[in-house]
Write a protein that holds these residues in place. Structure first.
Motif, short mmCIF file in Angstrom:
data_model
loop_
_atom_site.label_atom_id
_atom_site.label_comp_id
_atom_site.label_asym_id
_atom_site.label_seq_id
_atom_site.Cartn_x
_atom_site.Cartn_y
_atom_site.Cartn_z
N ILE A 90 0.87 -1.18 0.00
CA ILE A 90 0.00 0.00 0.00
C ILE A 90 0.90 1.23 0.00
CG2 ILE A 90 -1.86 1.21 1.17
CD1 ILE A 90 -2.43 -1.46 2.67
N GLU A 91 0.89 1.98 -1.11
CA GLU A 91 1.78 3.15 -1.24
C GLU A 91 0.98 4.42 -1.00
OE1 GLU A 91 3.12 6.61 -2.54
OE2 GLU A 91 2.07 5.63 -4.21
N LEU A 92 1.28 5.11 0.11
CA LEU A 92 0.60 6.36 0.47
C LEU A 92 1.62 7.43 0.86
CD1 LEU A 92 -2.30 4.79 2.58
CD2 LEU A 92 -2.45 5.69 0.25
N MET A 93 2.82 7.33 0.32
CA MET A 93 3.87 8.29 0.66
C MET A 93 3.82 9.52 -0.24
SD MET A 93 6.91 5.78 -0.66
CE MET A 93 8.07 6.49 0.49
N GLY A 94 3.23 9.39 -1.43
CA GLY A 94 3.11 10.52 -2.35
C GLY A 94 4.42 10.84 -3.06
N GLY A 95 4.35 11.78 -4.01
CA GLY A 95 5.53 12.17 -4.76
C GLY A 95 5.89 11.14 -5.81
N ILE A 96 6.92 11.47 -6.59
CA ILE A 96 7.33 10.58 -7.68
C ILE A 96 8.34 9.54 -7.19
CG2 ILE A 96 8.30 10.48 -10.00
CD1 ILE A 96 5.57 11.91 -9.75
N GLU A 97 9.41 10.00 -6.56
CA GLU A 97 10.41 9.09 -6.01
C GLU A 97 10.53 9.30 -4.50
OE1 GLU A 97 11.70 6.62 -7.24
OE2 GLU A 97 11.79 6.86 -9.41
N PRO A 98 10.73 8.22 -3.75
CA PRO A 98 11.02 6.84 -4.18
C PRO A 98 9.79 5.99 -4.49
CG PRO A 98 11.15 6.95 -1.82
CD PRO A 98 10.84 8.36 -2.27
N ALA A 99 8.58 6.61 -4.52
CA ALA A 99 7.36 5.83 -4.69
C ALA A 99 7.39 5.00 -5.98
CB ALA A 99 6.15 6.77 -4.69
N LYS A 100 7.83 5.61 -7.08
CA LYS A 100 7.85 4.89 -8.36
C LYS A 100 8.75 3.66 -8.29
CE LYS A 100 9.29 5.41 -13.17
NZ LYS A 100 9.99 6.30 -14.13
N THR A 101 9.96 3.84 -7.77
CA THR A 101 10.91 2.73 -7.68
C THR A 101 10.38 1.62 -6.79
OG1 THR A 101 12.80 4.19 -8.08
CG2 THR A 101 13.25 2.10 -6.95
N LEU A 102 9.75 1.99 -5.69
CA LEU A 102 9.22 0.98 -4.76
C LEU A 102 8.04 0.22 -5.36
CD1 LEU A 102 9.50 3.08 -1.50
CD2 LEU A 102 10.80 1.00 -2.02
N ILE A 103 7.17 0.93 -6.09
CA ILE A 103 6.04 0.26 -6.73
C ILE A 103 6.53 -0.70 -7.80
CG2 ILE A 103 4.07 0.64 -8.28
CD1 ILE A 103 3.36 3.09 -6.63
N LEU A 104 7.50 -0.28 -8.59
CA LEU A 104 8.05 -1.16 -9.61
C LEU A 104 8.69 -2.40 -8.97
CD1 LEU A 104 9.61 1.42 -12.09
CD2 LEU A 104 7.67 -0.12 -12.53
N ALA A 105 9.37 -2.19 -7.85
CA ALA A 105 9.98 -3.33 -7.15
C ALA A 105 8.90 -4.28 -6.65
CB ALA A 105 10.83 -2.83 -5.99
N ALA A 106 7.82 -3.74 -6.12
CA ALA A 106 6.71 -4.58 -5.63
C ALA A 106 6.12 -5.40 -6.77
CB ALA A 106 5.65 -3.70 -4.99
N ILE A 107 5.92 -4.75 -7.92
CA ILE A 107 5.35 -5.45 -9.08
C ILE A 107 6.29 -6.56 -9.55
CG2 ILE A 107 4.79 -5.17 -11.54
CD1 ILE A 107 3.72 -2.35 -10.80
N GLU A 108 7.58 -6.26 -9.62
CA GLU A 108 8.55 -7.27 -10.05
C GLU A 108 8.63 -8.44 -9.08
OE1 GLU A 108 12.12 -5.02 -10.46
OE2 GLU A 108 11.42 -3.95 -12.25
N ASN A 109 8.33 -8.18 -7.81
CA ASN A 109 8.33 -9.25 -6.80
C ASN A 109 7.01 -10.01 -6.76
OD1 ASN A 109 10.96 -8.79 -5.92
ND2 ASN A 109 10.31 -7.24 -4.44
N GLY A 110 6.06 -9.61 -7.62
CA GLY A 110 4.78 -10.32 -7.68
C GLY A 110 3.74 -9.85 -6.69
N ALA A 111 3.95 -8.71 -6.07
CA ALA A 111 2.99 -8.18 -5.09
C ALA A 111 1.91 -7.35 -5.79
CB ALA A 111 3.70 -7.34 -4.04
N SER A 112 0.70 -7.37 -5.26
CA SER A 112 -0.33 -6.45 -5.70
C SER A 112 -0.07 -5.09 -5.05
CB SER A 112 -1.71 -6.96 -5.29
OG SER A 112 -2.03 -8.14 -6.00
N VAL A 113 -0.45 -4.02 -5.75
CA VAL A 113 -0.16 -2.66 -5.28
C VAL A 113 -1.44 -1.86 -5.20
CG1 VAL A 113 1.07 -0.51 -5.76
CG2 VAL A 113 2.18 -2.70 -6.23
#
Length: 447
Positions: A90-113
């Motif tokens: 669950i990403e609620l930090m806002g802004g572009i980075e590091p949110a984008k990098t963390l979401i991409l990492a979650a997706i690559e790890n197979g997590a729902s976002v």
């Protein structure tokens, strides 16, 4: 890629599936999401068929004061490690980075976002959607558009078999509060803004709200959902409300209108007949009989027009920790159910390639205020100028008691015409010898 879910036994010895849930950010919304995940764990488990285990909360400062008292052992500054071991992020930090990098990492790890990050989705949504589709995971963002107002799922799911023609939205509570105060009390813009800041509706730096940037991000998301084409933020025309005066508000009221900051996405055609979609944000006059005119205070509403369903409106609280947490948890439950039952993730449908059109192609009406020389023949010469541009006047009103000696203030509302013709008419007006100044220009929508 589907993760292997963790099995365990609860305190009563019952077998249960555990979904490791990571939370990024713990502001007003994040803290409420964490509270609900902890306090309503049993109830959520009954609905999902699995237990949501909050494995950690990533923050910048683990010692900061929070809106809700939460177990201190949950807090960490290592968001990367938290994401790596999660089934749901669950990403609620806002802004572009590091949110984008963390979401991409979650997706690559197979997590729902699940995210409420409208700025990120407006700028990088297409890339994130593609990554989620390729990985077979769910990327959900109900809270990114209108707070607690359920609009993403109705457009994406309920109206997926229909053809949406236009979406009008009041999607920024700060600007709606300011304009509503100006309309109801007669105060000036900066006085209404100061009131909004004191009440916590506006930030100390209100730029993103009053200059329309927040609404523009949401307009890009709404357009992508409604027209199945991925619209970037740089395709959204954006104009804020700083220039709206108390005189504009009063003139609109006298003519039976109210001024709202609208996010608009609509199908339109060029002068050559080519179809496309215009996406724009700007202050607009709405007739007081329009449903959106009755949206007061910091509330949000989205008005949808579709060929089959006709006119629909979705209304509710557009901000606040508890209301927005409701939208976030709805996405979390949906993502969790998918993980339990299996199947591919659901993001958005973007199979069409509809051309984004610039604002000068749209059909709209203008409300124009001008200060003119107070002498005979002025109105006739102005009417002639309008006719020369192919623009007709629907109504004209002369204000009294506000203009300088030897001047008169005229307010015109035009019939619908192409934006390019209306803008050219205004430029010609400004060059007329009998026109001292163009006081204001506002579009009229919802007709």
């Amino acid at each position: 890629m589907n993760r292997k879910l963790e099995d365990s036994n609860d305190e009563k010895g019952r077998h249960t599936v555990v979904l490791r849930t990571a939370l990024l950010g713990c502001g007003s919304v994040g803290s409420q999401v964490a509270r609900i995940l902890l306090e309503e764990a049993d109830s959520l488990e009954e609905r999902i068929g699995a237990r949501l285990e909050l494995t950690g909360i990533a923050v910048r400062d683990t010692n900061a004061i929070r809106d809700v008292e939460l177990p201190p052992e949950l807090f960490t500054t290592n968001a990367t490690a938290l994401v790596k071991d999660a089934d749901i992020v669950i990403e609620l930090m806002g802004g572009i980075e590091p949110a984008k990098t963390l979401i991409l990492a979650a997706i690559e790890n197979g997590a729902s976002v699940v995210t409420g990050n409208k700025a990120l989705l407006a700028q990088h949504g297409p890339a994130l959607y593609e990554k989620a589709d390729a990985a077979g995971v769910q990327l959900s963002y109900e809270a990114a558009v209108a707070g607690a107002v359920p609009i993403v799922r109705p457009i994406r799911d309920s109206l997926s078999g229909d053809k949406i023609t236009r979406v009008l939205g009041i999607v920024n509570g700060t600007t709606n509060y300011i304009l509503d105060q100006m309309d109801s009390t007669g105060v000036k813009f900066y006085d209404a803004l100061a009131d909004a800041q004191q009440l916590g509706y506006a930030e100390a730096d209100p730029t993103a709200d009053v200059d329309g940037h927040d609404a523009a991000s949401k307009a890009a998301i709404l357009a992508t959902l409604s027209f199945h084409t991925r619209f970037r933020l740089d395709r959204v025309f954006c104009e804020g409300i700083r220039h709206i005066t108390a005189e504009d508000i009063a003139a609109a009221k006298d003519a039976g209108y109210v001024i709202k900051l609208l996010a608009i996405a609509e199908r339109t055609t060029t002068g050559d007949g080519d179809e496309g979609v215009s996406v724009r944000v700007h202050p607009s006059l709405l007739r007081r009989t329009h449903p959106l005119a009755a949206v007061h205070g910091a509330f949000n509403a989205v008005f949808v027009e579709a060929e089959g369903a006709g006119e629909l409106m979705f209304y509710g609280q557009g901000a606040g920790g508890v209301p927005t947490a409701s939208a976030v948890l709805g996405d979390v439950v949906s993502a969790a159910r998918r993980l339990v039952l299996g199947g591919p993730g659901r993001t958005e449908i973007a199979s069409a390639e509809i051309r984004p059109l610039p604002i000068d192609t749209v059909m709209t009406s203008y409300a124009i205020g001008v200060e003119v020389v107070d002498e005979s023949g002025v109105l006739a010469s102005i009417a002639s100028l309008f006719a020369g541009r192919g623009v007709s006047i629907e109504s004209m009103h002369q204000s009294t008691g506000q203009s300088a000696q030897g001047s008169a203030e005229l307010r015109f509302v035009t019939h619908r015409a192409r934006e390019s013709a209306l803008a050219a008419t205004v430029r010609d007006l400004a060059d007329m010898d009998v026109v001292k100044t163009v006081i204001s220009v506002l579009r009229v929508e919802g007709e």
